[in-house]
Write a protein that holds these residues in place. Structure first.
Motif, PDB file in Angstrom:
ATOM      1  N   ILE A  84       0.858  -1.181   0.000  1.00 31.03           N
ATOM      2  CA  ILE A  84       0.000   0.000   0.000  1.00 31.03           C
ATOM      3  C   ILE A  84       0.897   1.234   0.000  1.00 31.03           C
ATOM      4  CG2 ILE A  84      -1.787   1.274   1.241  1.00 31.03           C
ATOM      5  CD1 ILE A  84      -2.639  -1.412   2.470  1.00 31.03           C
ATOM      6  N   TYR A  85       0.592   2.169  -0.886  1.00 26.15           N
ATOM      7  CA  TYR A  85       1.419   3.356  -1.076  1.00 26.15           C
ATOM      8  C   TYR A  85       0.552   4.608  -0.931  1.00 26.15           C
ATOM      9  CZ  TYR A  85       3.977  -0.356  -3.552  1.00 26.15           C
ATOM     10  OH  TYR A  85       4.590  -1.534  -3.896  1.00 26.15           O
ATOM     11  N   ASP A  86       1.211   5.740  -0.756  1.00 24.95           N
ATOM     12  CA  ASP A  86       0.514   7.022  -0.686  1.00 24.95           C
ATOM     13  C   ASP A  86       1.238   8.001  -1.602  1.00 24.95           C
ATOM     14  OD1 ASP A  86      -0.439   9.623   0.063  1.00 24.95           O
ATOM     15  OD2 ASP A  86      -1.141   8.778   1.957  1.00 24.95           O
ATOM     16  N   ILE A  87       0.531   8.549  -2.583  1.00 27.74           N
ATOM     17  CA  ILE A  87       1.184   9.414  -3.561  1.00 27.74           C
ATOM     18  C   ILE A  87       1.740  10.674  -2.902  1.00 27.74           C
ATOM     19  CG2 ILE A  87      -0.943  10.589  -4.240  1.00 27.74           C
ATOM     20  CD1 ILE A  87       2.133   9.718  -6.439  1.00 27.74           C
ATOM     21  N   LEU A  91       5.601  11.752  -3.449  1.00 27.82           N
ATOM     22  CA  LEU A  91       5.984  13.060  -3.985  1.00 27.82           C
ATOM     23  C   LEU A  91       6.985  13.758  -3.066  1.00 27.82           C
ATOM     24  CD1 LEU A  91       2.495  14.291  -5.238  1.00 27.82           C
ATOM     25  CD2 LEU A  91       4.427  13.598  -6.671  1.00 27.82           C
ATOM     26  N   LYS A  92       6.805  13.632  -1.768  1.00 29.23           N
ATOM     27  CA  LYS A  92       7.763  14.220  -0.827  1.00 29.23           C
ATOM     28  C   LYS A  92       9.121  13.553  -0.949  1.00 29.23           C
ATOM     29  CE  LYS A  92       4.349  15.677   2.625  1.00 29.23           C
ATOM     30  NZ  LYS A  92       3.809  15.445   3.995  1.00 29.23           N
ATOM     31  N   GLN A  93       9.127  12.229  -1.095  1.00 31.08           N
ATOM     32  CA  GLN A  93      10.385  11.500  -1.246  1.00 31.08           C
ATOM     33  C   GLN A  93      11.131  11.931  -2.505  1.00 31.08           C
ATOM     34  OE1 GLN A  93      10.491  10.291   2.030  1.00 31.08           O
ATOM     35  NE2 GLN A  93      11.645   8.653   1.063  1.00 31.08           N
ATOM     36  N   LEU A  94      10.384  12.325  -3.539  1.00 28.13           N
ATOM     37  CA  LEU A  94      10.985  12.720  -4.814  1.00 28.13           C
ATOM     38  C   LEU A  94      11.195  14.229  -4.912  1.00 28.13           C
ATOM     39  CD1 LEU A  94       8.973  10.391  -7.233  1.00 28.13           C
ATOM     40  CD2 LEU A  94      11.165   9.960  -6.111  1.00 28.13           C
ATOM     41  N   ASN A  95      10.944  14.936  -3.814  1.00 30.06           N
ATOM     42  CA  ASN A  95      11.170  16.389  -3.735  1.00 30.06           C
ATOM     43  C   ASN A  95      10.293  17.187  -4.691  1.00 30.06           C
ATOM     44  OD1 ASN A  95      13.231  16.251  -1.695  1.00 30.06           O
ATOM     45  ND2 ASN A  95      14.642  15.528  -3.292  1.00 30.06           N
ATOM     46  N   PHE A  96       9.051  16.728  -4.884  1.00 25.47           N
ATOM     47  CA  PHE A  96       8.068  17.542  -5.593  1.00 25.47           C
ATOM     48  C   PHE A  96       7.440  18.481  -4.564  1.00 25.47           C
ATOM     49  CE2 PHE A  96       8.400  14.171  -8.720  1.00 25.47           C
ATOM     50  CZ  PHE A  96       8.203  14.829  -9.923  1.00 25.47           C
ATOM     51  N   ASN A  97       7.999  19.671  -4.455  1.00 23.58           N
ATOM     52  CA  ASN A  97       7.580  20.590  -3.399  1.00 23.58           C
ATOM     53  C   ASN A  97       6.584  21.639  -3.868  1.00 23.58           C
ATOM     54  OD1 ASN A  97       9.335  19.364  -1.480  1.00 23.58           O
ATOM     55  ND2 ASN A  97      11.059  20.449  -2.424  1.00 23.58           N
ATOM     56  N   GLU A  98       6.387  21.751  -5.179  1.00 25.18           N
ATOM     57  CA  GLU A  98       5.419  22.699  -5.717  1.00 25.18           C
ATOM     58  C   GLU A  98       4.152  21.946  -6.113  1.00 25.18           C
ATOM     59  OE1 GLU A  98       6.032  25.876  -5.558  1.00 25.18           O
ATOM     60  OE2 GLU A  98       8.057  25.518  -4.796  1.00 25.18           O
ATOM     61  N   ASN A  99       3.324  22.581  -6.939  1.00 24.41           N
ATOM     62  CA  ASN A  99       2.127  21.908  -7.427  1.00 24.41           C
ATOM     63  C   ASN A  99       2.503  20.633  -8.169  1.00 24.41           C
ATOM     64  OD1 ASN A  99       0.749  24.062  -6.430  1.00 24.41           O
ATOM     65  ND2 ASN A  99      -0.116  24.729  -8.387  1.00 24.41           N
ATOM     66  N   VAL A 125      -1.666  17.935  -5.794  1.00 26.08           N
ATOM     67  CA  VAL A 125      -1.124  18.105  -4.452  1.00 26.08           C
ATOM     68  C   VAL A 125      -0.244  19.345  -4.468  1.00 26.08           C
ATOM     69  CG1 VAL A 125       0.303  17.112  -2.631  1.00 26.08           C
ATOM     70  CG2 VAL A 125      -1.137  15.617  -4.037  1.00 26.08           C
ATOM     71  N   SER A 126      -0.517  20.283  -3.577  1.00 24.51           N
ATOM     72  CA  SER A 126       0.301  21.486  -3.461  1.00 24.51           C
ATOM     73  C   SER A 126       0.464  21.808  -1.982  1.00 24.51           C
ATOM     74  CB  SER A 126      -0.354  22.661  -4.190  1.00 24.51           C
ATOM     75  OG  SER A 126      -1.475  23.135  -3.469  1.00 24.51           O
ATOM     76  N   PRO A 127       1.378  22.734  -1.634  1.00 23.79           N
ATOM     77  CA  PRO A 127       1.555  23.079  -0.219  1.00 23.79           C
ATOM     78  C   PRO A 127       0.288  23.600   0.445  1.00 23.79           C
ATOM     79  CG  PRO A 127       3.412  23.868  -1.513  1.00 23.79           C
ATOM     80  CD  PRO A 127       2.390  23.386  -2.492  1.00 23.79           C
TER      81      PRO A 127
END
Length: 316
Positions: A84-87, A91-99, A125-127
């Motif tokens: 089971i995963y959570d997108i 995204l945080k693990q891959l450093n997607f910090n913007e939209n 997903v965005s901040p």
């Protein structure tokens, strides 16, 4: 313990990135062999939040990223339900910090429904915001296909997924419009095979969305997890539930030029209509079939939690 509690192995791969013009030339020739009417253009992406697509963000971005998580080996022969995963975590693990606008096909979050299901991921997903328009499809009473929106705050999925990620802004994309299938290959397989033939030693990937505007499509929906090992394509197909679903259908997913050493899925799209959805195979009404799609090239790929073993079926 879910997979998200463990350290996931992440492999990054830079993709070969032809120009949109080059991709246009490659897929146009293949589409002309498989459809009677073909138009491939490079255009500014229309606002995909508007009808008929009504996606969670406006466009496919100026650059894109493919993320492939898990795989059929976590479903076959018996499902590894702990995968089971959570997108949002990914995204945080891959450093997607913007939209991050994420679309694609996968297995849905079975704990949410207490049953196995298909997923059409479609979220931003965005901040400051979580906009979740993801759909889930499952087999209900009397083999009826049930379609519903995912719970807004639940961004999990299970076992496998093929996702395209961008910042969701409008930019240049491939617009592909075809009518009347005259060949044996489905819409996506036609383009995937063209990439595989032309880019034999280079890994190329695209993601996007298409609409089956007219006709009907063969689609499958997974029932609840099998308690009997699925060891052959025959046993897999006997377990799956197949449906003929009518247009309009909105599909999201990815395709790549080869499986490569990363055991990638060559193509994977799920589509949904007003009250049903599932895994896209092919249109069943070639005379009236009409597709309209928008696609963009991915610059890089992240292979996450690649199974240690692979299977040679269940990837179509």
């Amino acid at each position: 313990m879910s997979s998200m509690d463990a350290n996931l192995k992440i492999t990054e791969r830079k993709l070969f990135t032809p120009t949109l013009e080059q991709i246009k030339d490659v897929i146009s020739l293949a589409l002309l062999k498989n459809f009677a009417e073909v138009s491939v253009e490079i255009v500014e992406c229309p606002d995909l939040t508007k009808a008929p697509f009504t996606l969670a963000a406006s466009g496919l971005g100026s650059t894109g990223t493919l993320i492939e998580i898990g795989g059929p080996a976590f479903l076959l022969p018996l499902a590894q339900k702990d995968k089971i995963y959570d997108i949002q975590y990914i995204l945080k693990q891959l450093n997607f910090n913007e939209n991050a606008f994420v679309i694609g096909a996968g297995a849905g979050p079975w704990p949410q429904l207490s049953r196995n299901c298909e997923m059409m991921m479609n979220l931003v997903v965005s901040p400051s915001e979580l906009k979740n328009e993801t759909r889930l499809a499952w087999v209900g009473n009397e083999d009826h296909c049930v379609l519903q929106k995912s719970e807004r705050l639940d961004t999990r999925f299970a076992i496998l997924a093929n996702l395209y990620v961008s910042q969701g802004e409008c930019g240049r994309v491939l617009k592909v419009h075809v009518k009347k299938r005259i060949g044996k290959l489905d819409f996506i397989a036609t383009m995937q095979n063209a990439l595989a033939t032309h880019y034999k030693n280079q890994l190329v990937g695209l993601g996007g969305t298409f609409m089956l505007k007219n006709g009907k499509a063969k689609q499958h929906v997974m029932p609840d997890f099998s308690t009997t090992p699925l060891t052959t394509e025959k046993s897999l197909n006997e377990w799956l539930h197949f449906y003929e679903m009518a247009a309009p259908l909105i599909a999201v997913g990815t395709f790549v030029s080869s499986e490569s050493d990363l055991d990638l899925r060559p193509q994977h799209f799920h589509s949904y209509g007003n009250d049903e959805g599932g895994h896209y195979h092919i249109d069943t009404t070639p005379e009236t079939a009409e597709y309209l799609g928008y696609f963009n090239i991915a610059n890089d790929l992240y292979r996450i939690d690649q199974p240690l073993t692979s299977v040679d079926f269940g990837k179509d």
